[in-house]
Write a protein that holds these residues in place. Structure first.
Motif, mmCIF file in Angstrom:
data_model
loop_
_atom_site.group_PDB
_atom_site.id
_atom_site.type_symbol
_atom_site.label_atom_id
_atom_site.label_comp_id
_atom_site.label_asym_id
_atom_site.label_seq_id
_atom_site.Cartn_x
_atom_site.Cartn_y
_atom_site.Cartn_z
ATOM 1 N N MET A 13 0.853 -1.185 0.000
ATOM 2 C CA MET A 13 0.000 0.000 0.000
ATOM 3 C C MET A 13 0.891 1.238 0.000
ATOM 4 O O MET A 13 1.927 1.248 0.667
ATOM 5 C CB MET A 13 -0.871 0.000 1.256
ATOM 6 C CG MET A 13 -1.662 1.283 1.442
ATOM 7 S SD MET A 13 -2.421 1.397 3.067
ATOM 8 C CE MET A 13 -3.996 0.642 2.750
ATOM 9 N N ARG A 14 0.509 2.238 -0.754
ATOM 10 C CA ARG A 14 1.272 3.492 -0.742
ATOM 11 C C ARG A 14 0.506 4.547 0.033
ATOM 12 O O ARG A 14 -0.685 4.751 -0.201
ATOM 13 C CB ARG A 14 1.459 4.008 -2.156
ATOM 14 C CG ARG A 14 2.524 3.277 -2.901
ATOM 15 C CD ARG A 14 2.788 3.998 -4.180
ATOM 16 N NE ARG A 14 3.808 3.319 -4.925
ATOM 17 C CZ ARG A 14 4.326 3.781 -6.039
ATOM 18 N NH1 ARG A 14 3.913 4.938 -6.527
ATOM 19 N NH2 ARG A 14 5.254 3.119 -6.670
ATOM 20 N N ALA A 15 1.217 5.223 0.930
ATOM 21 C CA ALA A 15 0.589 6.296 1.704
ATOM 22 C C ALA A 15 1.369 7.586 1.488
ATOM 23 O O ALA A 15 2.609 7.573 1.526
ATOM 24 C CB ALA A 15 0.563 5.938 3.180
ATOM 25 N N HIS A 65 5.587 7.543 10.628
ATOM 26 C CA HIS A 65 6.384 6.471 11.242
ATOM 27 C C HIS A 65 5.511 5.269 11.595
ATOM 28 O O HIS A 65 5.857 4.121 11.306
ATOM 29 C CB HIS A 65 7.103 6.984 12.491
ATOM 30 C CG HIS A 65 7.741 5.878 13.261
ATOM 31 N ND1 HIS A 65 7.311 5.500 14.522
ATOM 32 C CD2 HIS A 65 8.722 5.013 12.927
ATOM 33 C CE1 HIS A 65 8.026 4.461 14.919
ATOM 34 N NE2 HIS A 65 8.892 4.155 13.987
ATOM 35 N N ALA A 66 4.356 5.532 12.212
ATOM 36 C CA ALA A 66 3.480 4.419 12.615
ATOM 37 C C ALA A 66 3.014 3.651 11.379
ATOM 38 O O ALA A 66 2.971 2.412 11.387
ATOM 39 C CB ALA A 66 2.293 4.945 13.418
ATOM 40 N N LEU A 67 2.683 4.367 10.307
ATOM 41 C CA LEU A 67 2.252 3.683 9.077
ATOM 42 C C LEU A 67 3.377 2.819 8.500
ATOM 43 O O LEU A 67 3.127 1.747 7.940
ATOM 44 C CB LEU A 67 1.818 4.717 8.027
ATOM 45 C CG LEU A 67 0.383 5.223 8.150
ATOM 46 C CD1 LEU A 67 0.184 6.466 7.291
ATOM 47 C CD2 LEU A 67 -0.616 4.137 7.747
ATOM 48 N N VAL A 73 5.677 4.589 2.544
ATOM 49 C CA VAL A 73 5.232 5.901 3.031
ATOM 50 C C VAL A 73 6.101 7.029 2.472
ATOM 51 O O VAL A 73 7.329 6.970 2.551
ATOM 52 C CB VAL A 73 5.286 5.960 4.581
ATOM 53 C CG1 VAL A 73 4.743 7.296 5.089
ATOM 54 C CG2 VAL A 73 4.519 4.802 5.208
ATOM 55 N N THR A 74 5.449 8.045 1.926
ATOM 56 C CA THR A 74 6.153 9.281 1.544
ATOM 57 C C THR A 74 5.545 10.423 2.342
ATOM 58 O O THR A 74 4.326 10.614 2.332
ATOM 59 C CB THR A 74 5.991 9.583 0.043
ATOM 60 O OG1 THR A 74 6.506 8.483 -0.691
ATOM 61 C CG2 THR A 74 6.749 10.860 -0.344
ATOM 62 N N LEU A 75 6.403 11.169 3.054
ATOM 63 C CA LEU A 75 5.944 12.334 3.802
ATOM 64 C C LEU A 75 6.332 13.586 3.013
ATOM 65 O O LEU A 75 7.488 13.725 2.600
ATOM 66 C CB LEU A 75 6.584 12.353 5.190
ATOM 67 C CG LEU A 75 6.170 13.528 6.075
ATOM 68 C CD1 LEU A 75 5.842 13.057 7.473
ATOM 69 C CD2 LEU A 75 7.261 14.588 6.148
ATOM 70 N N VAL A 116 -3.599 5.765 -0.017
ATOM 71 C CA VAL A 116 -4.128 6.501 1.136
ATOM 72 C C VAL A 116 -3.405 7.834 1.220
ATOM 73 O O VAL A 116 -2.196 7.902 0.976
ATOM 74 C CB VAL A 116 -3.875 5.688 2.434
ATOM 75 C CG1 VAL A 116 -4.065 6.542 3.658
ATOM 76 C CG2 VAL A 116 -4.775 4.480 2.500
ATOM 77 N N VAL A 117 -4.159 8.891 1.555
ATOM 78 C CA VAL A 117 -3.553 10.181 1.836
ATOM 79 C C VAL A 117 -3.863 10.527 3.284
ATOM 80 O O VAL A 117 -5.010 10.387 3.726
ATOM 81 C CB VAL A 117 -4.137 11.276 0.905
ATOM 82 C CG1 VAL A 117 -3.822 12.661 1.429
ATOM 83 C CG2 VAL A 117 -3.592 11.119 -0.507
#
Ligand code: FAD
Length: 386
Positions: A10-12, A26-28, A40-42, A207-208
């Motif tokens: 999954m990409r967030a 971090h939690a994701l 995850v990309t922030l 997910v965003v």
């Protein structure tokens, strides 16, 4: 599942690099969804993380503070804050600092209300004789305060250390941090989000997560999601030198009606008028009048005799109408996840707020961190504003 049996991660995309964004990211990056970890990309608009409210706090943990659902998040965060994973941070994040709440003789009602509310949250709260309060904080004027409440189990938080711990953990889990990357558009295409940055680059996300602080409703509008009614409120703070050799260990002192507070910080005091001036989302600046107001109130209540302001700043504490946070999926579009409305408690609640985002994305329910916590999930979900 892709053709050939490969499990696609999954990409967030997490929007906002303050404490809310880094804790959620971090939690994701730690959870497993459909057998795969989350990619995850922030993204952060500024050239540095924590530039806005997160870098401007008073860095205090107070159990007896914030709306009830938020207090549960503070309690749930204590384990992480007291014993952070060694892989993330190599020093303690909390340092004990009592809180002393003081009142003049005409405000017995406020004191009683404060005590009742406080004892429901923290058994380490008790009224103490005013003479004892003056031993703990000698500059308290003998002719001003008549009542004092001491709250133990309160702490200085190493905000930089906590923020860095989440960033370090995110990177160690393969997550990416993008700076100078303002999100300017979001669109659903073929069941996924396309997130457009100011330079035209497009990121893809299943997910965003909206952790944009004061800009939370602005970011929602970019995605075509209705606002939850966030109101940023400016709060002013400044530093003044201490004339005392031993003040660094003194308690944080606050007025019972929250008109001002003073917190020792090394050889200085951090002071605030505890103001709440409604503001547009912006890079908040202190107003001279608010600094002057704080000086007047603190000099009336104490003998600190503030004459010199070493530095001053302001930050936006962002609230919903019920002053609880908004954490969880948008009911009409569950791939859009809120983590906003951190108000005046975004630092002390961050470990639990971030974890709750990840739990709701991964499993739909609060996980182990909340097992012994009486979590009021409806008091946090965005559904209450729909
Ligand atoms: C004076 C003061 C004292 C405080 N004291 C305490 C305290 O003692 N204890 C405590 O727990 N809390 C305290 N707080 C509150 C705490 O600081 C906040 O609750 C918390 O920092 C909010 O974090 P955040 O990540 O939601 O917001 P922010 O730190 O503001 O982060 C949001 C980020 O989103 C980014 N962003 C916005 N729009 C976009 C976009 N389109 N694209 C990409 N990025 C975007 C912004 O640039 C920003 O960096 C205090 C606050 C103030 C002002």
């Amino acid at each position: 599942m892709a053709a050939g049996g490969t499990v696609l991660a999954m990409r967030a995309v997490v929007i906002g690099g303050g404490i809310a964004g880094v804790s959620a990211a971090h939690a994701l990056s730690e959870v497993v969804v459909d057998g795969a970890s989350v990619d995850v990309t922030l993204v952060e608009a500024e050239k540095a993380l924590a530039h806005h409210t997160t870098g401007r706090s008073a860095a205090q943990l107070i159990l007896n503070y914030g709306a009830d659902p938020v207090r549960a998040l503070t309690r749930a965060s204590l384990g992480f804050l007291h014993r952070p994973p060694e892989s993330l941070v190599d020093h303690p994040l909390l340092d004990a600092r009592d809180v002393l709440t003081v009142a003049t003789a005409d405000r017995n009602d406020s004191v009683e209300r404060f005590l009742a509310e406080g004892l429901a949250t923290n058994p380490e709260i008790r009224e103490i004789p005013i003479a004892d309060a003056r031993e703990l904080f000698p500059p308290l004027r003998p002719d001003w305060a008549t009542r004092a409440i001491l709250e133990r189990d309160s702490y200085d938080i190493d905000v930089g250390g906590l923020h860095q711990a989440f960033v370090r953990g995110l990177r160690a889990n393969g997550g990416t941090v993008r700076l100078t990357a303002p999100v300017v558009g979001m669109e659903r295409r073929s069941g996924r989000w396309t997130v457009t940055l100011a330079d035209g680059e497009e990121l893809t996300g299943d997910v965003v997560v909206n952790a944009a602080g004061a800009w939370g409703d602005v970011v929602a509008a970019l995605a075509g999601i209705a606002p939850v009614g966030l109101q940023p409120m400016r709060r002013t703070a400044f530093m003044t030198p201490s004339r005392y050799d031993d003040s660094s260990g003194w308690p944080l002192v606050a007025d019972v009606d929250h008109n001002w507070y003073v917190k020792p910080d090394g050889s200085q005091f951090l002071c605030s008028p505890a103001d709440e001036q409604p503001s547009e989302p912006c890079d908040a600046r202190p107003e001279e009048i608010d600094v002057a107001l704080a000086i007047d109130r603190i000099n009336t209540a104490t003998t600190l005799d503030i004459r010199h302001v070493a530095s001053s700043w302001a930050g936006l504490r962002t609230f919903t109408t019920d002053r609880s946070m908004v954490i969880g999926p948008e009911p009409a579009e569950p791939s859009f996840v809120w983590c906003v409305g951190q108000g005046g408690t975004g630092i002390q609640t961050a470990p639990a707020a971030g974890r709750l985002v990840a739990d709701l994305v991964a499993g739909g329910e609060p996980g182990a961190m909340f097992a012994d916590i009486d979590l009021d999930l409806p008091g946090l979900l965005p559904d209450r504003f729909r």
